[in-house]
Scaffold this active site. Sequence first.
Site, mmCIF file in Angstrom:
data_model
loop_
_atom_site.group_PDB
_atom_site.id
_atom_site.type_symbol
_atom_site.label_atom_id
_atom_site.label_comp_id
_atom_site.label_asym_id
_atom_site.label_seq_id
_atom_site.Cartn_x
_atom_site.Cartn_y
_atom_site.Cartn_z
ATOM 1 C CD GLU A 294 -1.603 1.804 2.824
ATOM 2 O OE1 GLU A 294 -1.101 2.938 2.938
ATOM 3 O OE2 GLU A 294 -1.960 1.120 3.813
ATOM 4 C CD GLU B 282 7.535 4.087 1.544
ATOM 5 O OE1 GLU B 282 6.662 4.048 2.436
ATOM 6 O OE2 GLU B 282 8.196 5.115 1.276
#
Length: 1276
Positions: A362, A437
């Site tokens: 995401e 991330e």
Amino acid sequence: MAAASRDPGSSLNPFFRAVSRFRQRRWDECIDLCTELLEQNPRDQAAWFLKCRALTSKQWIDDVEIDEEGVADLLLDENAVAQAPRPGTSLNRPLTRDTGGGPTQVVRPVSASGRPLTGFARPGTNRPGSSSAGRDITTAMQGNRPGTSRPLTSMGRLIRLGTASMQQDGGEFVRLESLDLQKYAQRPAIAKALCDYMRAPAAAASAKAAPSADHAGTRSMFLLGAGAAASAACRRAGRAARAAGSASRALKGGTARLAQARQSSTALRAQEATGKERVAMQATATVEAPARTYEVGDKVHGWTCVREEYVKEFSCTGYLFQHDKTGAELLSMVQPADENKTFSVVFRTPPENSNGIAHVLEHSVLCGSRKYPLKEPFVELMKSSLQTFLNAMTFPDRTCYPVASCNLKDFYNLIDVYLDAVFHPRAVDDPMVLAQEGWHYEVEKPEEPLKYKGVVFNEMKGVYSNPDAAHGRLANQSMFPDNQYGVDSGGDPKVIPSLDFEYFKDFHSKYYHPSNAKFWFYGDDSPDVRLELVDKYLSDFEKIEVSSTIDKQPLFKEPRKVVDEFAVGEDEDISKKTMLSVNWVISEGKDDLKTALALQFLNYLMMGTAASPLYKALVDSGMGSRVIGGGLDDGMLQATFSVGLKDLKEEDVPKVEELVMKTLEELAEKGFESDAIKAAVNTIEFQNRELNTGSFPKGLALLFAANSNWNYDKDPFEALKFEKPLEDLKARLEKGEPVFQELIKTKLLENPHKVIVETRPSKELSKKIEEEEKQELEKHRETLSQEDVEKLIQETIKLKEIQEAPDSPEAMKSVPGLELSDIPKETPKVPTEKAESEVDVTVLRHALPTSGVVYADLAFDLSSVPEELLPLVPLFTRALKQLGTAKGDFVSLTRRVGMSTGGIAASTLCMNKKGEVEPITYLFLRGKSMAGQLPELSDLMQEIALTTDFDNKERIVQLASQARSGAQSSLISSGHAVASTELAAQSTKAGWLSGKWSGLEQYKYLTELLQNIEEGGWETVLAQLQALQACIFNQASCSVLNITSDAEHLDVAQKELERLAGELPADKQSQVLLKPSLGRRADAIVVPTQVNYVGKGSNLYESGYEYHGSSLVVSKLLGATYLWDRVRVSGGAYGGFCRFDPRSGDFKYLSYRDPNLGKTLDNYDGAPAFLKDLELSEDELTKAIIGCMGDVDSYLLPDAKGYQAMLRHLLGEDDVYRQKVRDEILGTQVKDFHRFGEALEAVKEGGICVVGSQEACNEAKEKYGLTLISPFAEAK
Ligand SMILES: [Zn+2]
């Protein structure tokens, strides 16, 4: 008029009878009465008007005025959605605002039971909220009102349009030639209705097919009041039109609306002369309405329409499409009355384990894509979009990418960036994205130990430090040991490092595929363009088989029990810290809406207010400090019910389950009192009517609702159509059926799928976790050769370089933006009338469409409250409405409020007024009701203000412990807000007082207060509370009456409120000047956590900076560039940002869930140089300005507008001042950035406040001269 509605006797004047029917929502009768009246007198404008309104209401056509608020939607629990965990997650940078202690939108949203929130709650799923006192100014300006409101229907201009153009002497109902078509054609909502009217034949034809389709055609006729003759003609014409239907479909776009509208109006007039059918065909063929309609089987832009459904509840029509080539699904909700357009793509992403893949992905897909090759297009969008919502969120079984905007161009830009991101992300080709991330090893020198770093890794470490989250997670895992809900889709920091690039890529190609995608659109944009836009992306793909269904958890045969630990600080008092909850999985699969609704009602009855029996029994037991679990959670495949207590003594632990079960047994046996049910019904109906989603876009609330079915291959429309099951439920209740007793028995008492979850505090756990992580890293280190380590070092350096290198100008140009000319030059104004009053008080009236709801705010000035009583104000405010009054105990009060109003709330405010030293401080008593309920509302407000009985030691102790526990949690989970408050407290009187009202000081104050009461000091506390009551609720303090409602109710409301104000005791008050000791300090608040919150700040006015609107642009850009890059991207914190308060001149840097401490402080000091050397292209500057305007012009509902206008009045910020600031923002130049950078030099010498771990604080102590404060340390 009110009297008429109560007595609909036949002796009444027929018009009044019609009005009365209208008020009772008996539309048909009202229409018939009006028709009779009109037969007698066709020129009776009042009757026309009323008939129009009734026809409109009947068809659920709402206000179509696009400048005003659109159609109402949902029964939303604002506490759960808009205000608190507005599904802000990963992506939303922590704060553009701090909320002083309350839940914030930065936290990954979870329900009280720890399940990530769906962001949507249907009636009755709200829990007693904890209003946080001393709320930050931004929140205050947003006007979030707990459980507040918004209109269903109002007199939109469209209705006026219809009325104004009515023919007097027979003939057409609407005279098109008398309308200014040019004007209306430019307003999509109205143009749509007009076109609908003109092309009504086609729609009327499709209306015959299915009753549900009826609305598309008939509504436009009703809307504009087409008479029976017209509709018959239309129907005839329609048959022919249907044949020509496909021809009309060939027409594209809606760009030349004006020309088309003209053409068809000509055509319509020509209808008289030539054959009606042929011309109607022509009309249909030439008009391409901005919002068009489809029929099942229609093929448009590669999609086939498979369902069409009118959703009366939200006055909109939905079309479900399937993509021919890939099988993707798209739900297109056509809502011409809502300019706040929403889009979302949702993928089902059930995780196999807790490596956080869904969550990491995401984050990662938004780090650049094929068409937008930037590091983070998302950040560019944040800078330069007018979005009203932009985020992404990971649920336990799906990932959702929603956007919203009122600006069409902006909306399309956002969609394009999102579609490109999810289907063609850079992340699947470049492992560096996963490293950044997700996680990576960090090592800078060969002799250094390895470290884990990564955005999600750190984010989840923060989540895992929170005891409440740990408890919720355990409950979840234990309830769902056999399906996907048993693992953590967010990622367990222990497991995240097992996620590798291959797995990451596979997961993307498997689940982020059109064949696994669901698209959502809602709003006033063109439905055809929607299909076209998405098809462009999907046509690159071929259909695949994706198995992403969620398995059902088989129900247990026997109850279970689990025990685990959570981490606390080493010197914390753990004698009263255990948590216990009782949890059930209450459904085998997705419940139908009938059951779901009954469960929601039941949940509201048991847990909905502080007076609800299950909630109250737990609180009254005095065992724990707070109710946990949150009751019903029905957003996933199988609904759960959880309830329990936190902060228990060990010996009380077993008693909690006994108490829960005993209370449930009693309820199953005796049922609920009829008053309680009545109050629940009124409350839910009020919410229904008011339909307030707060600052949360309505379309997204609908998406979440629809998705809670759709995601499990159930009917997405069913979840939106609550009206019928609601009526059924009411009927069953009226018949006296024991609906709820049955549910309690079958779903809870006799349900073996029950899990008792106990979590105990552990002082060793945090160390143990750290130790394990260290060992894990060392073990890995030992397997590495010299070269391997060298390689890691090179990778670390490379990652940092990439992170710090700016995007190329070409890449930057790829991000679509708006022009300055898309922004209105003039500052939007809220209609505000200062009315004459008989009482000595300022009356502010705001005529806004609220569909009969009246919002009343009373502002009581706190400037005469003695300094020693000030810290008690939050508890005092909290206690109002939570105690008995002269008329009865608090259960009775709560029910009376529930039965005859839409709710009453009390809140406080403390702010700086520009140019003044003394703060402005107020207590607001805020209520809402239907206009007819005003006397009851004002009586209840008066009763609460004047007769609240504070002499209830037990209850005050309960409330104080709850507040203390809340303050304690906020120290750990919202450390940035605490740091922000503490920094402000060093600078201004308002900051100092806000500091007393929340965060650390409030925590300390409540701790002392509770101890005081325990040691026999109750009488003193009681005397103080009573002194506050006398000091606040009197005529001298009551300074503003603020009324927001439809114009027609303002007078009545004013009279009622003046009566209330006039009956307050007269009292002379004098202002108390505060004498706080201010001054810069460097504090470190040590809390049990694995991450830090780092704040640094100073007052720019003190060092000579003068306010200029450009400062807002500069600080926003600083947060989105320099701080984002340094603190978040390369520092690994979850967020880094800054805040500038124009009223006080306070500037602060803050970080959120930050692995660093000293390094972040050093980074802050680099900001002035960054700004002073900053060069911006024209394009970048424009983006920065537009991004800032998006914040300034935030989307507000009427009640929030009225409240905001009152605050501006109190702050002395008039429209002239606001226009000046707006001009300055719009005129920002590069030199303003340099000037602000110059001003920020002063912050280098500013104060510091850190909330962090013992280890980090110790380490930084010396270098930064920190004073360590350990609020949770046991008194030694
Ligand atoms: Zn995240």
